[in-house]
Design an enzyme around this catalytic site. Structure first.
Site, PDB file in Angstrom:
ATOM      1  CE  LYS A  36      15.348  -3.241 -72.493  1.00  0.00           C
ATOM      2  NZ  LYS A  36      14.507  -3.763 -73.289  1.00  0.00           N
ATOM      3  CE1 TYR A 244      28.151  28.880 -66.520  1.00  0.00           C
ATOM      4  CE2 TYR A 244      27.529  26.433 -66.020  1.00  0.00           C
ATOM      5  CZ  TYR A 244      28.304  26.968 -66.055  1.00  0.00           C
ATOM      6  OH  TYR A 244      29.926  26.536 -65.793  1.00  0.00           O
TER       7      TYR A 244
HETATM    8  C1  LIG Z   1      13.255  -4.119 -73.154  1.00  0.00           C
HETATM    9  C2  LIG Z   1      12.135  -5.221 -73.251  1.00  0.00           C
HETATM   10  C3  LIG Z   1      11.747  -5.632 -72.507  1.00  0.00           C
HETATM   11  C4  LIG Z   1      11.345  -5.154 -71.176  1.00  0.00           C
HETATM   12  O1  LIG Z   1      10.197  -3.516 -71.705  1.00  0.00           O
HETATM   13  P1  LIG Z   1       9.300  -3.388 -70.853  1.00  0.00           P
HETATM   14  O2  LIG Z   1       8.738  -1.741 -71.282  1.00  0.00           O
HETATM   15  O3  LIG Z   1      10.676  -2.412 -70.111  1.00  0.00           O
HETATM   16  O4  LIG Z   1       8.552  -3.500 -69.561  1.00  0.00           O
HETATM   17  C5  LIG Z   1       9.854  -6.914 -73.009  1.00  0.00           C
HETATM   18  N1  LIG Z   1      11.096  -7.064 -74.481  1.00  0.00           N
HETATM   19  C6  LIG Z   1      11.841  -6.708 -75.364  1.00  0.00           C
HETATM   20  C7  LIG Z   1      11.919  -7.436 -76.558  1.00  0.00           C
HETATM   21  C8  LIG Z   1      12.719  -6.069 -74.915  1.00  0.00           C
HETATM   22  O5  LIG Z   1      13.645  -4.997 -75.380  1.00  0.00           O
END
Ligand SMILES: *Cc1c(COP(=O)(O)O)cnc(C)c1O
Length: 344
Positions: A36, A244
Site C-alpha cells: 500500500k 531561516y
Molecule cells: C499495513 C498493514 C500490514 C503491514 O504492516 P507492517 O507493520 O508494515 O508490517 C499488514 N496488515 C494490514 C491489515 C495492514 O494494514
C-alpha cells in the site's frame, strides 16, 4: 527527462533478502507483502515485480486505485479497505484483485452485487476495521467464497497481553468459516512466534528496512538510501548564521554545503540541527533549519566535495526514527515525488 537533483537509491537485493528472511521466519505459512501507499513510497510496481520474482504470491494495498495500478502484473491483490459503492464497478471487473470485506454493509454489498472470491477482516481488539467475531459466529459469512480470513494486531511491536488475547480470539474462528486461509501477522507479528503466523503473513515495513523487533535487527537490511546533490558550498565566517531564523551560528570559519533536499521532500524540520549526511564514511551534520527544498550541511570534514557532487542522507530506519521522533513508517512513506527512484 532531466535527472532530479535528489534520488532514492533502492537496493533490490536487500528488498528480496528481507522478504526471504521473513518468509523463512513465517515457517510453513506463506509470506505476502503489504505494498500500500505505493509500496511504502518506493514504487509498488517495482516492489511487486521483484517480490513476485522471488516467489511472493499475495499482495496487499489499501484502495482500488492502488489495486488497478498493479493490474497489468496479474498478481493476487487484496484491497484492505474493502469495497465502497464507488468501488463496485472496478472491483467486479478486476481480474486478480479482491476486496477485504470489513463491515456488515460491505458483506451485504458484495453478496448483492454477485461478487466472487473475497477476503474478510475480523476485528479482534484493535477497533479499527473489521467485522465482529460474533457476526462470524452468527453466520454472516455463510455461502461467501472467502479466500483469506484476517485480523490485525494492535500492538505487535510491544510485549503486552493484548497480543495473546487477539491471537486467541482469532484462533477461535478456525473452522467457523469456509475461508481457505487465516492471516494475522504483520512484520512485528511475525517476530511474536510461530503461533501468530497461521497460514499467511503480511509484512510491510520490514520488507523496506524497518526494524520493529530487536530480534530481526541483524537480518533486516536497509533498502532505501536517499541522496541529494550539492548545489553550493561556501565558507561561513565565524559569528555568521545559516538559514531561516538564523538558528545556527558558526563557532569558527566553517565550510558549509547546501543540498537539494527539504521538508517538501519528506525531510522534515525535525532534522534541523539533528540530521546527518555522509560523503563516503565522512559525517556531514545538518546545521540550521531544514527549508522546503534545501538543507545545509557542515562540510568541515569533506574539503574534496564540490558543486554537483552527491551525498547520502543518513536514513537507516530504526536509528533515524530514534533521532527524529518520527516513526519508521512516517520516515519511509513521506519521501516525496521529487526523488528519482533508482533501483539497483
Ligand atoms: C499495513 C498493514 C500490514 C503491514 O504492516 P507492517 O507493520 O508494515 O508490517 C499488514 N496488515 C494490514 C491489515 C495492514 O494494514
Amino acid at each position: 527527462m532531466i535527472p532530479a537533483p535528489l534520488r532514492l537509491r533502492l537496493d533490490g537485493d536487500a528488498l528480496v533478502s528481507n522478504w526471504r528472511f521473513l518468509a523463512a521466519t513465517s515457517g510453513p505459512a506463506a509470506c505476502g507483502a503489504a505494498v500500500k501507499a505505493d509500496g511504502y513510497g518506493l514504487g509498488a510496481q517495482q516492489v511487486v515485480r521483484r517480490l513476485a520474482g522471488a516467489g511472493c504470491r499475495d499482495f496487499f494495498v489499501a484502495t482500488w486505485r492502488e489495486a488497478l495500478a498493479l493490474a497489468d502484473l496479474g498478481v493476487a491483490v487484496s484491497v484492505l479497505h474493502g469495497v465502497r459503492e464507488e468501488d463496485l464497478p472496478a472491483a467486479l471487473a478486476a481480474g486478480s484483485a479482491r476486496p477485504v470485506l470489513n463491515t456488515v454493509q460491505q458483506v451485504r454489498r458484495w453478496r448483492e452485487a454477485g461478487g466472487g472470491a473475497c477476503d474478510v477482516m475480523v476485528d479482534t481488539g484493535m477497533n479499527r476495521l473489521g467485522i465482529r467475531p460474533e457476526d462470524v459466529a452468527a453466520g454472516l459469512l455463510d455461502g461467501l467464497t472467502v479466500e483469506t480470513l484476517m485480523s490485525h494486531l494492535a500492538c505487535a511491536d510491544e510485549d503486552v497481553p493484548l497480543n495473546a488475547l487477539q491471537r486467541e480470539r482469532f484462533a477461535a474462528l478456525a473452522g467457523r468459516t469456509a475461508a481457505k486461509r487465516m492471516s494475522l501477522a504483520n512484520s512485528a507479528g511475525i517476530a511474536l512466534g510461530a503461533d501468530y503466523a497461521f497460514d499467511l503473513t503480511r509484512p510491510g515495513i520490514a520488507l523496506y528496512g524497518g526494524v520493529q523487533a530487536a530480534a530481526f535487527a541483524a537480518q533486516i537490511r536497509q533498502v532505501v538510501f536517499p541522496q541529494a546533490q550539492l548545489l553550493q558550498r561556501r565558507l561561513v565566517p565565524a559569528g555568521q548564521s545559516v538559514g531561516y531564523n538564523a538558528t545556527w551560528t558558526a563557532p569558527a570559519d566553517t565550510e558549509v554545503g547546501i543540498v537539494n533536499l527539504g521538508y517538501a521532500d519528506g525531510y522534515l524540520r525535525c532534522f534541523s540541527g539533528k540530521g546527518l549526511a555522509w560523503a563516503g564514511d565522512i559525517e556531514l551534520p545538518v546545521i540550521g533549519r531544514v527549508s522546503m527544498d534545501l538543507t545545509a550541511l557542515d562540510m568541515s570534514g569533506a574539503p574534496h566535495l564540490a558543486e554537483g557532487d552527491w551525498v547520502t542522507i543518513d536514513y537507516s530506519l530504526p536509528q533515524t526514527a530514534a533521532r527524529s521522533g518520527l516513526s519508521q513508517y512516517e520516515l519511509i512513506t513521506g519521501l516525496g515525488a521529487r526523488f528519482d527512484r533508482l533501483w539497483e
